[in-house]
Design a protein around this motif. Structure first.
Motif, PDB file in Angstrom:
ATOM      1  N   ASP A   1       0.816  -1.218   0.000  1.00 41.95           N
ATOM      2  CA  ASP A   1       0.000   0.000   0.000  1.00 41.95           C
ATOM      3  C   ASP A   1       0.852   1.271   0.000  1.00 41.95           C
ATOM      4  OD1 ASP A   1      -2.311  -1.486  -0.093  1.00 41.95           O
ATOM      5  OD2 ASP A   1      -2.897  -1.099   1.990  1.00 41.95           O
ATOM      6  N   GLY A   2       1.899   1.314   0.797  1.00 43.34           N
ATOM      7  CA  GLY A   2       2.765   2.496   0.853  1.00 43.34           C
ATOM      8  C   GLY A   2       3.450   2.752  -0.478  1.00 43.34           C
ATOM      9  N   LEU A   3       3.956   1.692  -1.096  1.00 44.02           N
ATOM     10  CA  LEU A   3       4.594   1.822  -2.416  1.00 44.02           C
ATOM     11  C   LEU A   3       3.579   2.316  -3.440  1.00 44.02           C
ATOM     12  CD1 LEU A   3       6.999   1.351  -4.372  1.00 44.02           C
ATOM     13  CD2 LEU A   3       6.124  -0.997  -4.655  1.00 44.02           C
ATOM     14  N   TRP A   4       2.387   1.741  -3.411  1.00 47.05           N
ATOM     15  CA  TRP A   4       1.357   2.113  -4.390  1.00 47.05           C
ATOM     16  C   TRP A   4       0.968   3.582  -4.226  1.00 47.05           C
ATOM     17  CZ3 TRP A   4       0.658  -0.615  -8.498  1.00 47.05           C
ATOM     18  CH2 TRP A   4      -0.414  -0.340  -9.334  1.00 47.05           C
ATOM     19  N   SER A   5       0.856   4.034  -3.000  1.00 43.48           N
ATOM     20  CA  SER A   5       0.541   5.435  -2.731  1.00 43.48           C
ATOM     21  C   SER A   5       1.652   6.345  -3.260  1.00 43.48           C
ATOM     22  CB  SER A   5       0.348   5.634  -1.229  1.00 43.48           C
ATOM     23  OG  SER A   5       0.136   6.985  -0.933  1.00 43.48           O
ATOM     24  N   TRP A   6       2.900   5.978  -2.995  1.00 43.14           N
ATOM     25  CA  TRP A   6       4.038   6.768  -3.478  1.00 43.14           C
ATOM     26  C   TRP A   6       4.045   6.822  -5.009  1.00 43.14           C
ATOM     27  CZ3 TRP A   6       8.622   5.018  -6.009  1.00 43.14           C
ATOM     28  CH2 TRP A   6       9.607   6.015  -6.145  1.00 43.14           C
ATOM     29  N   LEU A   7       3.782   5.693  -5.651  1.00 44.84           N
ATOM     30  CA  LEU A   7       3.736   5.667  -7.115  1.00 44.84           C
ATOM     31  C   LEU A   7       2.611   6.555  -7.641  1.00 44.84           C
ATOM     32  CD1 LEU A   7       4.394   1.857  -7.657  1.00 44.84           C
ATOM     33  CD2 LEU A   7       5.904   3.728  -8.364  1.00 44.84           C
ATOM     34  N   GLY A   8       1.483   6.560  -6.939  1.00 41.90           N
ATOM     35  CA  GLY A   8       0.390   7.453  -7.322  1.00 41.90           C
ATOM     36  C   GLY A   8       0.821   8.908  -7.275  1.00 41.90           C
ATOM     37  N   GLY A   9       1.641   9.276  -6.308  1.00 41.17           N
ATOM     38  CA  GLY A   9       2.190  10.631  -6.237  1.00 41.17           C
ATOM     39  C   GLY A   9       3.094  10.934  -7.423  1.00 41.17           C
ATOM     40  N   LEU A  10       3.813   9.927  -7.909  1.00 37.60           N
ATOM     41  CA  LEU A  10       4.644  10.124  -9.106  1.00 37.60           C
ATOM     42  C   LEU A  10       3.787  10.412 -10.334  1.00 37.60           C
ATOM     43  CD1 LEU A  10       7.410   7.387  -8.698  1.00 37.60           C
ATOM     44  CD2 LEU A  10       7.565   9.831  -8.184  1.00 37.60           C
ATOM     45  N   VAL A  11       2.612   9.798 -10.381  1.00 40.61           N
ATOM     46  CA  VAL A  11       1.677  10.086 -11.473  1.00 40.61           C
ATOM     47  C   VAL A  11       1.179  11.517 -11.335  1.00 40.61           C
ATOM     48  CG1 VAL A  11      -0.571   9.519 -12.475  1.00 40.61           C
ATOM     49  CG2 VAL A  11       0.984   7.675 -11.788  1.00 40.61           C
ATOM     50  N   ASP A  12       0.790  11.887 -10.124  1.00 41.72           N
ATOM     51  CA  ASP A  12       0.302  13.249  -9.885  1.00 41.72           C
ATOM     52  C   ASP A  12       1.335  14.293 -10.285  1.00 41.72           C
ATOM     53  OD1 ASP A  12      -2.014  12.138  -8.859  1.00 41.72           O
ATOM     54  OD2 ASP A  12      -1.410  12.405  -6.754  1.00 41.72           O
ATOM     55  N   ASP A  13       2.605  13.998 -10.037  1.00 42.66           N
ATOM     56  CA  ASP A  13       3.689  14.928 -10.363  1.00 42.66           C
ATOM     57  C   ASP A  13       4.203  14.780 -11.793  1.00 42.66           C
ATOM     58  OD1 ASP A  13       3.574  16.051  -7.829  1.00 42.66           O
ATOM     59  OD2 ASP A  13       5.144  14.748  -7.021  1.00 42.66           O
TER      60      ASP A  13
END
Length: 182
Positions: free
Chosen positions: A140-152
């Motif tokens: 879950d933590g990795l997936w959330s961080w990756l989602g932030g990479l998409v946002d950025d």
């Protein structure tokens, strides 16, 4: 029948629940008629996934670099054991010899393999299904961080859509089978 590569940890100090998850993954793949492709080790989750596949009547292909054979951790019970010159050759051959990929919880090596197969998919090198088996929120933590990479705007949304997420072994194998039929 597909050749399904399972990425997972080889650590010998893991909790039993992770070894059980790996064993179940190998067994379910075998029971559904799939060949297990693994990193060719006989320890940790890697050993458990291969043992599970054999217990389920399945065929196993282990791909291992010589440096790990030298450490005496090779799965000598594999139906086929391929020894490579280095870790990079191992990953390339695992990608080449597999039709699909399941990533179990793991550490740096597991993440390295996941990102290699995912990156090559985003570049169009292959179009093989990739499943992240996340039974209890491990990723879950990795997936959330990756989602932030998409946002950025560092990662394209389409790249995130290439990873299929499953919470159970049967669901992971179902996703593989459905993707291969499409």
């Amino acid at each position: 029948m597909a050749a399904v590569c399972v990425f997972c940890a080889s650590s010998t100090t893991l909790e039993q629940r992770w070894l059980d998850l790996a064993e179940e993954t190998g067994r379910v793949l075998a029971e559904r008629g799939h060949v297990l492709v693994s990193g060719g080790g006989c320890v940790g989750m890697m050993g458990s996934v291969a043992d599970g596949a054999r217990a389920g009547g399945g065929r196993t292909l282990g791909i291992i670099p010589q440096c790990l054979v030298d450490l005496e951790v090779a799965d000598l019970s594999s139906d086929e054991l391929v020894v490579t010159g280095d870790m990079s050759s191992r990953k390339n051959l695992m990608i080449e010899r597999s039709d699909a990929f399941i990533t179990l919880p793991g550490g740096l090596g597991t993440l390295d393999e996941l990102f290699e197969v995912w990156t090559t998919a985003t570049l169009g090198v292959h179009r093989k299904p990739i499943v992240l088996l996340d039974p209890d929120g491990f990723y879950d933590g990795l997936w959330s961080w990756l989602g932030g990479l998409v946002d950025d705007k560092f990662v394209r949304p389409a790249a995130m859509e290439m990873i299929l997420r499953a919470r159970s072994v049967p669901e992971a194998v179902d996703l593989i089978e459905e993707s291969l039929k499409a």
